[in-house]
Design a protein around this motif. Structure first.
Motif, PDB file in Angstrom:
ATOM      1  N   GLY A 184      51.044  23.115  60.707  1.00 16.54           N
ATOM      2  CA  GLY A 184      50.634  24.547  61.042  1.00 16.54           C
ATOM      3  C   GLY A 184      51.048  25.415  59.805  1.00 16.54           C
ATOM      4  N   GLN A 185      50.605  26.912  60.083  1.00 18.28           N
ATOM      5  CA  GLN A 185      50.758  27.925  59.116  1.00 18.28           C
ATOM      6  C   GLN A 185      49.744  27.628  57.734  1.00 18.28           C
ATOM      7  OE1 GLN A 185      52.667  30.764  59.146  1.00 18.28           O
ATOM      8  NE2 GLN A 185      52.614  30.459  61.477  1.00 18.28           N
ATOM      9  N   ALA A 199      55.633  22.997  65.646  1.00 23.64           N
ATOM     10  CA  ALA A 199      54.637  23.625  64.826  1.00 23.64           C
ATOM     11  C   ALA A 199      55.453  25.263  64.206  1.00 23.64           C
ATOM     12  CB  ALA A 199      53.740  24.604  65.945  1.00 23.64           C
TER      13      ALA A 199
END
Length: 99
Positions: free
Chosen positions: A33-34, A89
């Motif tokens: 994620g990110q 996440a």
């Protein structure tokens, strides 16, 4: 988040290698994620046990990967007694997360 969960990066993949890892007391996991690349990690099974039993959703990772993460999914064995894999996440304190 008072406790830091120590993690190690891993390069191994495959069913047989993951079974050996679990037998040695480590649980495979992935952090994603990110907008960053996903990272394959392993966590000590006792740490995972404490994490799951406490019901925490946000964890602070330490060791090879230092960041905050949200427990997205916990994969259990067929009997629901042992954790097989974790999906984590990445999160940012400045962003709103809908769960």
């Amino acid at each position: 988040m008072s406790d830091v969960i120590e993690v190690k990066t891993r390069n191994e993949t495959g069913t047989l290698r993951m079974r050996r890892m679990r037998k040695d007391g480590r649980i495979p996991a992935v952090v994603y994620g990110q907008g960053k690349d996903s990272v394959a990690i392993s966590i000590d099974s006792r740490e995972v046990e404490k994490l799951v039993r406490s019901g925490r959703h946000i964890v602070e990772l330490g060791g090879d990967v230092k960041e905050d993460a949200l427990v997205k999914e916990v994969q259990w064995d067929a009997f629901g007694s042992e954790v097989l894999h974790l999906d984590l996440a990445r999160i940012d304190a400045s962003e709103v997360v809908e769960v």
